[in-house]
Structures are given as structure tokens and as C-alpha cells.
Design an enzyme around this catalytic site. Structure first.
Site, PDB file in Angstrom:
ATOM      1  CG  ASP A  70      -2.102   0.837   1.151  1.00  0.00           C
ATOM      2  OD1 ASP A  70      -2.239   1.581   0.165  1.00  0.00           O
ATOM      3  OD2 ASP A  70      -2.938   0.772   2.082  1.00  0.00           O
ATOM      4  CG  ASP A 148      -6.356  -4.861   1.250  1.00  0.00           C
ATOM      5  OD1 ASP A 148      -7.152  -5.627   1.815  1.00  0.00           O
ATOM      6  OD2 ASP A 148      -5.403  -4.318   1.842  1.00  0.00           O
ATOM      7  CG  ASP A 208      -3.921  -7.523   7.973  1.00  0.00           C
ATOM      8  OD1 ASP A 208      -4.683  -8.045   7.144  1.00  0.00           O
ATOM      9  OD2 ASP A 208      -3.450  -6.383   7.845  1.00  0.00           O
TER      10      ASP A 208
END
Ligand code: GAL
Length: 507
Positions: A70, A148, A208
Site C-alpha cells: 500500500d 485488498d 492480518d
């Protein structure tokens, strides 16, 4: 004896190499910056990490994708086709130049975007811009897209909604004509293992990963051996949390489409060496993508010697493409500071060589107790997919037990490799592994020269592991295991010799 077909049906495995786009025939391997650097990224970080991957021998072990996560863009062009703009302060020569640098080292380049209005870091997302973004990625020479799920504006909640949203980018990538490995990152929401196979190469199965062996965290709910149906994937998911979630879906892993247990935390510093060995063993056994997440400028010899264990990687890259499955799990009273104690055993079929009709088998025993423990696994449990109630023919023969961690580099050998890589970087000579191996008593496997499949067929000891014992018919495999550690073995059938006919005088 179970035929190969029967064993595959029972184990729910796939014998054929198959992939909707021809990629990830075996699980993808690489490195992603997120775990160690989050948004602190730039061209220099990617270049130096790519260099380390080559110099430490990791590229030649199969870690081929360098993935920028990201936080790399600064918005979209307001005129023209609205293409996304790379941040030129972080990537001064543009993204195509980053990609060229990575390619020039014999590596592949991956990027990140989001099936939502924004990325999780609140940068520009690709929802509604799939075609233009896919084309931009292809123009930049991107080989891999991690995609994502943040800010999806409610386009989730059913498998149909999530599948269609992710399929739009899948189609857009296909339309570019460039092979781009497509890695879904929707944290297991809406059961991507049910619909991912025909549109993607892998899908995350959990929130995560978090650098702790078993610390419970309310931000990652569904934390236990029976937690599979998790409406809120969350984040801060421990190693054991994710292993528990993986236990329900081994049959969903297949050639071309893999269950992704998230990037490796090996080397981040929050777990013991034994815990990282458990993590790496399990990620290999269930055929998760192996995406390193460490900082190479600080790599320790123990981190490197885990990541370079070719015998474990050979299980991950096995040409039978079949995930191990959990055979048993027990909570115990030997609990740690978080009130946790458990033991479990996983096993799964591996390809053997063409000169035998018996499959090999991987066995992983996990000691989740708070002290070193001796664990046992019976052949009946290990081979339960080949016949229940002790009926499997595999139980009737002897098995060679090969320790898949026996050829791990020693601390000294691993440190010598790190030193050789540092010297190479300083001199720019680019021959660190060669320099190291000339002075080393240990070897590093080179999968660029000889694929894992060919090395296994050739019975390369580095891949098969070291023979440490034999299990007799109907016998039990036993291992002494460190606290929170794992033992990982390959069982191989002991060749059976037909007894020679006895002479009359012997009778
Ligand atoms: C999360 C994702 C992480 C990382 C992060 C970036 O959603 O699971 O792996 O990519 O976003 O913001």
C-alpha cells in the site's frame, strides 16, 4: 494398497496442474514490504531488498516476486482516462523503472491495489477503475497484483457480491494480455475459497497476521480450534489462530488457486525461533504462498536459515499439489501466559518418485504446550485418508522417517552467507552465493537450476531431508519438540524386497 486415484479422492487433492490463467501452478513465493515497513516505502527500499533476495540465494530458492504494498500513489489524472498516478517523491523515476530494476535481477514485480474506493491506507482504490488500472499495471510491467478489500462501499456480505467485485479486476487483468498473478486479499470474507479458484490464484483466509504465536486479541475474533465461520476477520491474528482457520479448508487448496495464510512473520522478532519454525513448517505443509515480510538490512542468521530450508519449501512446491490436513487437535493443561496449551498433528500426501507406487507423506506435529514435550503419531492416524479403522495398506509396511529440518543451515553457515551478501553489495560483484558456497560445508538448493519436482525425482537429500529413524508396520512416530515448536517429517516407504524362494535344504 491405495491407488493414487483413491488417495487423491480421499484426500480431496488435485493431481493435475491447473490454473485459470496458467500461473501459480505451485504456491507463489516472494517478498512484500508491508510487514516490516508498512507505508514507509520507496524505490530504494525495493531495489535494495531485491538485491538482498538475489545475494542471499533466496531468488534461486524460488522467492521470485518483489511486491510493493500500500501507499504508493497520489491520486488520479483528472483528465484523459483517469489513470492512477505513482508518487514521484517515493519513486522518482516512475513505476516502470522500478519494475525494470526488479526484472533486471531475474525477479518479478508485484503491486497492490484495492477493490474499493480507497486502499486500506486511504490511497486511491481501483473500484470502478478496474480496466484503466489493470492496463496501467500491465504498461508498468507488473507481474502480480495483491488486491485488498477496504472501503468497498458495502459491495460485500454475500459470496456473489464479493466474487463479482473481484472478478471485474480478474477480467480486466486478463484483457491486458499480460500474465499477472492475481492474489485476493479479502481476509476470508465471503468464503473466497469457494469462488476464488476460477478467477484468482490465491485468497487470504484470515484477518492480518500478527507477530505472536498464540496471543488472543479481540480485534481478531473466532480464535480457537472450532472457529471457522468468522463474520469479522479483523486483524492481529496469531500464528495459531490462522493455523486453526486453515484446518477447515485444506481441500480448497489446489494447483493454480491457494489458501493464503498471509505473509510470513519470520524475522519480525515477536516469536521464538521454535515458533517461527512451526509457522514456516505449517505454511509449507498447507501450500500457502510463501511471501517473506522481513527487513533484509537486519536479517539474522536464524531468520535466513528458516527461509532457506529447501526441504520444507519442497513440500510447499510439491508436484502433487495437495495440502496437508489436520488429523487431531487436543487442548492440554500445560498452558502459557495466555492460558493456552494444545497439541496437534497434520499429515498429507506428497509426490513420491516414479520407481514406487507408495505416496510420500508429510507429517507436522505441533507442540503448543508451555514446555518441551514428546508427541506421538500413529501410522493409522497419519494415513487415515487411505483407509479408516486401520484398514489402510500403508499401515502394513515400514516407513523411513526423514527430518525436514535436519539440513537447516547452522548459525555460522547462515551468518557467513549474510556476510558474503553484504560484501557483494559493497563491491557490486554479484556473486555472493557462489563465494559463500566455495568456502562452505553446507549447500543451498538452487531451484532455478533444477526445479523442486526434478530435484525430488533425483532424490536430492537437501529436499528429502535426513533419515532419522524407521517406523515399523502399525507403528508410531515419536518426536521430542521444543515449547511451541514443531517437528516436520517426510515419510517414505521402505522398499519392500520379495523374499527369495527358500531352497529345499532350508526346509
Ligand atoms: C490490509 C492487508 C495487509 C496490507 C494492508 C495495507 O488490509 O491485509 O496485508 O496490505 O491492508 O494497508
Amino acid at each position: 494398497m491405495a491407488s493414487l486415484l483413491l488417495s487423491l479422492l480421499l484426500a480431496g487433492s488435485s493431481a493435475e496442474a491447473a490454473s485459470y490463467n496458467g500461473l501459480a501452478i505451485t504456491p507463489q513465493m516472494g517478498w512484500d514490504n508491508w510487514n516490516a515497513f508498512a507505508c514507509d516505502v520507496d524505490a530504494e527500499l525495493l531495489a535494495s531488498s531485491a538485491r538482498s533476495i538475489v545475494d542471499l540465494g533466496l531468488r534461486d530458492l524460488g522467492y521470485e516476486y518483489v511486491i510493493l504494498d500500500d501507499c504508493w500513489s497520489i491520486g488520479r489524472n483528472t483528465s484523459g482516462n483517469g489513470s492512477i498516478i505513482a508518487d514521484l517523491t517515493k519513486f522518482p523515476n516512475g513505476m516502470a523503472a522500478v519494475s525494470e530494476d526488479v526484472h533486471s535481477l531475474g525477479l518479478k514485480f508485484g503491486m497492490y491495489s484495492d477493490a474499493g474506493q480507497y486502499t486500506c491506507g486511504q490511497y486511491e482504490g481501483s473500484l470502478g477503475h478496474e480496466e484503466v488500472d489493470a492496463q496501467t499495471f500491465a504498461n508498468w510491467g507488473v507481474d502480480y497484483l495483491k488486491y485488498d478489500n477496504c472501503y468497498n462501499n458495502g459491495n460485500a456480505g454475500t459470496q456473489y457480491l464479493s466474487r463479482n467485485r473481484y472478478n471485474t479486476m480478474s477480467q480486466a487483468l486478463n484483457a491486458t494480455g499480460r500474465p499477472v498473478l492475481y492474489s485476493l486479499c479479502n481476509w476470508g470474507e465471503d468464503y473466497p475459497w469457494n469462488w476464488g479458484t476460477t478467477i484468482a490464484n490465491s485468497w487470504r483466509i484470515s484477518g492480518d497476521v500478527y507477530d505472536s504465536f498464540d496471543r488472543p486479541d479481540p480485534r481478531c475474533p473466532c480464535d480457537g480450534p472450532d472457529a471457522w465461520d468468522c463474520g469479522l476477520p479483523g486483524f492481529h491474528c496469531s500464528t495459531l489462530n490462522i493455523i486453526n482457520k486453515a484446518a477447515f479448508i485444506p481441500s480448497k487448496a489446489q494447483s493454480g488457486g491457494w489458501n493464503d495464510l498471509d505473509m510470513l512473520t519470520v524475522g519480525l522478532g515477536g516469536q521464538t525461533d521454535a515458533e517461527y519454525v512451526t509457522l514456516f513448517s505449517m505454511w509449507c505443509a498447507v501450500k500457502s504462498p510463501l511471501i517473506m515480510g522481513n527487513d533484509f538490512s537486519k536479517i539474522s542468521n536464524s531468520t535466513l536459515s528458516i527461509l532457506t530450508n529447501a526441504a520444507a519449501i519442497a513440500v510447499n512446491q510439491d508436484p502433487l499439489y495437495s495440502s496437508a490436513a489436520r488429523r487431531w487437535y487436543y487442548d492440554t493443561s500445560d498452558v502459557d501466559a495466555y492460558g493456552r496449551g494444545s497439541i496437534q498433528m497434520w499429515s498429507g500426501a506428497l509426490n513420491s518418485t516414479t520407481d514406487t507406487e507408495w505416496d510420500d507423506m508429510v507429517v507436522v506435529l505441533i507442540n503448543g504446550n508451555n514446555s518441551p514435550s514428546t508427541l506421538n503419531a500413529t501410522l493409522a492416524d497419519i494415513f487415515v485418508d487411505y483407509g479408516t479403522g486401520g484398514t489402510a495398506a500403508e499401515i502394513g509396511i515400514s516407513w523411513e522417517v526423514r527430518d525436514l529440518w535436519a539440513y537447516r543451515l547452522t548459525d555460522e553457515e547462515s551468518q557467513a552467507l549474510i556476510d558474503a551478501a553484504n560484501a557483494t553489495t559493497a563491491s557490486g560483484s554479484g556473486a555472493s552465493v557462489e563465494a559463500w558456497s566455495n568456502n562452505s560445508t553446507m549447500a543451498l538448493y538452487n531451484a532455478t537450476a533444477t526445479s523442486y519436482a526434478d530435484g525430488l525425482e533425483a532424490k536430492d537429500e537437501l529436499l528429502l531431508g535426513k533419515v532419522v529413524s524407521t517406523v515399523a508396520p502399525s507403528g508410531t512416530l515419536t518426536a521430542s519438540i521444543d515449547t511451541h515448536g514443531a517437528a516436520m517429517f517426510r515419510l517414505r516407504a521402505v522398499p519392500t524386497t520379495t523374499p527369495a524362494a527358500r531352497k529345499r535344504t532350508d526346509l
